[in-house]
Design a protein around this motif. Structure first.
Motif, mmCIF file in Angstrom:
data_model
loop_
_atom_site.group_PDB
_atom_site.id
_atom_site.type_symbol
_atom_site.label_atom_id
_atom_site.label_comp_id
_atom_site.label_asym_id
_atom_site.label_seq_id
_atom_site.Cartn_x
_atom_site.Cartn_y
_atom_site.Cartn_z
ATOM 1 N N ARG A 341 -2.649 9.859 -7.323
ATOM 2 C CA ARG A 341 -1.266 8.938 -7.533
ATOM 3 C C ARG A 341 -1.285 9.130 -6.255
ATOM 4 O O ARG A 341 -0.859 7.557 -5.572
ATOM 5 C CB ARG A 341 -0.309 9.554 -8.406
ATOM 6 N N LYS A 342 -1.003 9.846 -5.545
ATOM 7 C CA LYS A 342 -0.676 9.520 -3.517
ATOM 8 C C LYS A 342 -1.143 8.653 -3.241
ATOM 9 O O LYS A 342 -0.504 8.179 -2.126
ATOM 10 C CB LYS A 342 -0.822 11.064 -3.059
ATOM 11 N N LEU A 344 -3.759 6.536 -4.176
ATOM 12 C CA LEU A 344 -2.803 4.977 -5.165
ATOM 13 C C LEU A 344 -1.919 4.354 -4.433
ATOM 14 O O LEU A 344 -1.589 3.292 -3.705
ATOM 15 C CB LEU A 344 -2.981 4.973 -6.481
ATOM 16 N N ARG A 345 -0.773 5.272 -3.887
ATOM 17 C CA ARG A 345 0.569 4.499 -3.621
ATOM 18 C C ARG A 345 0.677 4.278 -1.742
ATOM 19 O O ARG A 345 0.778 3.447 -0.879
ATOM 20 C CB ARG A 345 1.820 5.515 -3.553
ATOM 21 N N ASP A 346 -0.302 5.128 -1.126
ATOM 22 C CA ASP A 346 -0.553 5.119 0.247
ATOM 23 C C ASP A 346 -1.211 3.769 0.985
ATOM 24 O O ASP A 346 -1.251 3.346 2.143
ATOM 25 C CB ASP A 346 -1.008 6.537 1.062
ATOM 26 N N PRO A 349 -1.977 -2.630 -0.917
ATOM 27 C CA PRO A 349 -2.284 -2.587 -1.708
ATOM 28 C C PRO A 349 -3.417 -3.999 -2.037
ATOM 29 O O PRO A 349 -2.977 -4.900 -1.082
ATOM 30 C CB PRO A 349 -0.898 -2.730 -2.081
#
Length: 360
Positions: A341-342, A344-346, A349
């Motif tokens: 999850r970390k 994907l956030r960093d 996009p």
């Protein structure tokens, strides 16, 4: 059949007319001939025929009656209502009674005494009245059968006794507590001793010693053999004599039972209300049967309308697809899932954001 050739016996219907022409009751004829009152009734209805010396005495007694036809006296017993008729004078035709009139005559003759007899079996005034009323309601409902019965009074009496001694009364709330006993100490002791007998023994004692039926008639009405009825009667008499020593002689028991029933001051309902109750009960049962039939037809119709008309195979159970991990149950994320999850956030996009100009 052994009977006197000089004095032949008349037909059964003529026997009763000859007795009534002498103003004799069945009890008086029975005492003179040496038999019971019910035996005389059986002779007059044609169910049995006297034999031997009793036939000679009976024939001699009837031969002393006048030959002229008397006017119709008041009946001393309940004849078959189907043949009850009002006789006119002279050559006037006989007018038969209607079913309601015949039923009312039978009820007026039998009901008061039958309520008192039923009270001796149960010790409850209200139950005695209910049982007799129910018996006559059944008699009116089945009147074509009862009207041609050789002994309609016996038919009603047996039905009333069965209703009164039914074991289902114990489940009724109003019968869980005993009624007030008679005020007289002797009557109270007699009723208490009578109620200690088992119902078949109590019924046999009331029929034989209280009502005066013969042993064969008592056995037939209680649906027992003559030997069994004699054993029940002997046991009942011994039990009564043990509890009440003054009633050791059976001849003293009958007037005591009659006095006990008379002191109870029981009253029967009117015959018109009994007939109305029988008709109302039959009407209610008919309506209930019709309602049940309609409900059954409705349920069947609804089932036929909503039932499936073709076969639908059941859904096959799920199978595991190779390479696809099983779905995880909801709960806290593991370390690997948190790292993913970390990441994907960093990560930059993808999408419209990548087309925006970068500042210089």
């Amino acid at each position: 059949m052994t009977q006197s050739p000089a004095i032949p016996l008349p037909p059964p219907a003529e026997r009763r007319r000859l007795r009534e022409s002498q103003s004799l009751t069945r009890a008086q004829v029975a005492e003179r001939v040496g038999v019971s009152r019910e035996t005389v009734r059986a002779w007059e209805t044609g169910r049995t025929t006297p034999r031997g010396r009793k036939a000679q005495k009976y024939a001699s007694l009837l031969a002393s009656a006048p030959t002229s036809a008397p006017t119709t006296p008041a009946p001393t017993s309940a004849p078959a209502p189907a043949v009850v008729a009002e006789k006119g004078t002279g050559d006037a035709p006989i007018t038969p009674l209607t079913p309601a009139q015949a039923f009312d005559a039978l009820y007026a003759f039998c009901a008061p005494a039958l309520v008192r007899q039923t009270y001796l079996l149960t010790g409850r005034r209200e139950l005695a009245r209910e049982s007799v009323e129910r018996a006559f309601q059944l008699a009116w409902h089945r009147w074509p059968e009862v009207a041609v019965d050789p002994d309609p009074a016996g038919w009603v009496r047996a039905t009333a006794y069965e209703c009164a001694l039914s074991p289902w009364h114990r489940f009724r709330a109003r019968h869980r507590h005993p009624e007030a006993p008679p005020a007289d100490p002797d009557d109270r002791a007699l009723l208490s001793a009578l109620l200690t007998l088992p119902p078949p023994y109590r019924r046999t004692l009331v029929l034989h010693d209280g009502l005066g039926l013969g042993l064969p008639e008592t056995a037939a009405e209680t649906e027992a053999s003559t030997r069994a009825a004699a054993g029940r009667l002997r046991h009942a008499r011994e039990t009564m004599a043990t509890r009440l020593p003054d009633l050791t002689d059976p001849a003293r028991l009958a007037p005591r039972l009659a006095g006990l029933a008379t002191h109870a001051r029981l009253r029967a309902a009117r015959p018109s209300s009994v007939r109305a109750g029988s008709e109302r009960r039959a009407r209610n049962w008919t309506q209930a049967a019709i309602a049940f039939t309609v409900a059954l037809i409705g349920a069947t119709t609804f089932t036929l309308q909503t039932a499936p008309t073709h076969y639908e195979p059941p859904v096959a159970p799920g199978t595991t697809v190779q390479g696809v991990p099983p779905q995880a149950a909801p709960g806290p994320l593991s370390r690997t899932e948190r790292n993913l999850r970390k990441k994907l956030r960093d990560t930059t996009p993808s999408g419209p954001e990548r087309t925006l100009p970068e500042p210089r």
